[in-house]
Enzyme design. Structure first.
Site, PDB file in Angstrom:
ATOM      1  N   GLU A  91      77.074 -44.878 -70.532  1.00  0.00           N
ATOM      2  CA  GLU A  91      78.111 -45.134 -69.535  1.00  0.00           C
ATOM      3  C   GLU A  91      78.907 -46.386 -69.832  1.00  0.00           C
ATOM      4  O   GLU A  91      78.401 -47.335 -70.431  1.00  0.00           O
ATOM      5  CB  GLU A  91      77.446 -45.319 -68.159  1.00  0.00           C
ATOM      6  CG  GLU A  91      76.784 -44.071 -67.668  1.00  0.00           C
ATOM      7  CD  GLU A  91      75.938 -44.310 -66.427  1.00  0.00           C
ATOM      8  OE1 GLU A  91      76.329 -45.133 -65.579  1.00  0.00           O
ATOM      9  OE2 GLU A  91      74.886 -43.659 -66.312  1.00  0.00           O
ATOM     10  N   CYS A 118      65.624 -50.620 -62.069  1.00  0.00           N
ATOM     11  CA  CYS A 118      66.777 -50.220 -62.881  1.00  0.00           C
ATOM     12  C   CYS A 118      66.782 -48.733 -63.235  1.00  0.00           C
ATOM     13  O   CYS A 118      65.761 -48.185 -63.669  1.00  0.00           O
ATOM     14  CB  CYS A 118      66.789 -51.044 -64.165  1.00  0.00           C
ATOM     15  SG  CYS A 118      68.198 -50.689 -65.218  1.00  0.00           S
ATOM     16  N   GLY A 158      70.931 -50.265 -71.607  1.00  0.00           N
ATOM     17  CA  GLY A 158      70.271 -50.806 -72.794  1.00  0.00           C
ATOM     18  C   GLY A 158      70.102 -52.306 -72.754  1.00  0.00           C
ATOM     19  O   GLY A 158      70.707 -53.000 -71.952  1.00  0.00           O
ATOM     20  N   ASN A 289      71.139 -52.516 -56.041  1.00  0.00           N
ATOM     21  CA  ASN A 289      71.604 -51.159 -55.808  1.00  0.00           C
ATOM     22  C   ASN A 289      70.392 -50.279 -55.625  1.00  0.00           C
ATOM     23  O   ASN A 289      69.505 -50.275 -56.478  1.00  0.00           O
ATOM     24  CB  ASN A 289      72.364 -50.657 -57.042  1.00  0.00           C
ATOM     25  CG  ASN A 289      73.810 -51.044 -56.974  1.00  0.00           C
ATOM     26  OD1 ASN A 289      74.523 -50.668 -56.054  1.00  0.00           O
ATOM     27  ND2 ASN A 289      74.225 -51.832 -57.940  1.00  0.00           N
TER      28      ASN A 289
END
Ligand code: SAH
Length: 343
Positions: A91, A118, A158, A289
């Site tokens: 992304e 994550c 990553g 998030n």
């Protein structure tokens, strides 16, 4: 013979290859410039057909295709799902700020670091991206938008320092005057804290901004959130950061994802201020998030502001990151994950 991946070559390597096929060295500048405009061999019209033919016999040009694209109706943030030549996806996100256009890019397919909050690490690390695939995300987005990208943040999928050699090559190429020509001061790299690589990076002499994902003020909490803390505990990481600042003269930016009831107490703020005391740094508070699999939630706006105010009162330079693209899952890892499930 293995074909060379042209976009993953540093300029000096490309020049050597150009000379190997019997072309004058200055051709390398033209080829380098074409590559970073997203050109294929057929587009390189100022290079003779026979030279292009020879080049294509010893090399190939990697790319990133736009597999999906979402545009936020709230703030114009654009999220791309890029597909590499082998079908793997990563992304990238383009964000519009007052000071220009910033792009967040990925450095690996998946991630092996295992941070508990994550989305990118669910499913582990599949492979490193090549230097060419890393830069292709920018080239592709730039062509798609028809606008220059001013700032780059390596905060996508990553762990960049776990793909060290390719990331350093990418940084040198993206900065090169014949290519995208993005200044090092306009580039940030974020790491979960691979200490040995932080020391290596300090020696590269690249005036980029280093961001370090701290997320906790002590080993007890950080150890639960981030497996990397077992290998490089907080005191070892902070020592490396202090040395990095000393060696480079550059400020470090610490990321701190605020997770309700986990790392956002008054005591946590005090501990954090003590840990960072006297350091040339900035703390970037990110309301966590929510990712389905993690069970972590963000606190209320009021709690988040309170944590920031406490830090500021204790002398820490802290701000809350603006949330962009919340209507398009702009935070990295979420789109790829959703897509993997469908496959
Ligand atoms: N591997 C690098 C860069 C990738 S992520 C690193 O660890 O720094 C970019 C930032 O987003 C990191 O600080 C990461 O810890 C944070 N992050 C990951 N998932 C998150 C979530 N669900 N909420 C808030 N921040 C998150």
């Amino acid at each position: 013979m293995d074909l060379k991946d042209l976009k993953s070559l540093e300029f000096s390597e490309l020049k050597a290859l150009t000379e190997e096929i019997g072309e004058p060295g200055y051709r390398a500048k033209q080829i380098f410039s074409w590559l970073h405009k997203g050109a294929g061999f057929d587009d390189m019209t100022n290079i003779s057909k026979s030279a292009r033919q020879k080049l294509s016999e010893v090399s190939f040009i990697s790319g990133m295709r736009i597999a999906q694209k979402y545009v936020s109706r709230l703030d114009g943030t654009v999220k791309y799902l890029f597909e590499a030549d082998d079908g793997n996806c990563v992304e990238g996100v383009v964000m519009r700020y007052k000071h220009g256009i910033s792009m967040c890019i990925s450095s690996q397919v998946g991630c092996g670091m295992g941070c508990g909050f994550c989305a990118s690490t669910i499913g582990g690390r599949v492979r490193n991206l090549s230097a060419g695939e890393i830069i292709s995300q920018i080239i592709t987005a730039r062509l798609d938008m028809g606008e220059r990208i001013d700032n780059i943040v390596m905060m996508g999928i990553g762990e960049p320092l776990d793909n060290y050699d390719n990331v350093i090559k990418f940084l040198r190429n993206v900065n090169h005057g014949e290519g995208l020509n993005i200044g090092y001061r306009h580039i940030s790299l974020s790491t979960c804290g691979l200490v040995n690589r932080i020391y290596d990076l300090a020696e590269e002499n690249l005036p980029i901004t280093l961001s370090v994902s701290l997320h906790a003020p002590n080993n007890e909490i950080r150890g639960k959130l981030m497996p990397v803390n077992r290998k490089f505990p907080v005191e070892v990481l902070i020592k490396a950061c202090r040395e990095y600042i000393k060696a480079t003269g550059r400020r470090i930016s610490f990321e701190y994802s605020l997770i309700s009831g986990v790392n956002d107490s008054e005591e946590n703020a005090r501990e954090l201020a003590e840990l960072l005391s006297g350091m040339l740094c900035h703390v970037n508070l990110i309301p966590v998030n929510h990712v389905e699999e993690t069970g972590f939630y963000k606190g209320s706006r009021e709690e988040i502001n309170k944590f920031r105010d406490r830090l500021v009162r204790l002398g820490v330079n802290a701000t809350i990151r603006r949330e962009l693209g919340s209507d398009i899952s702009a935070s990295c890892g979420q789109l790829r994950k959703r897509n993997m499930r469908r496959v």
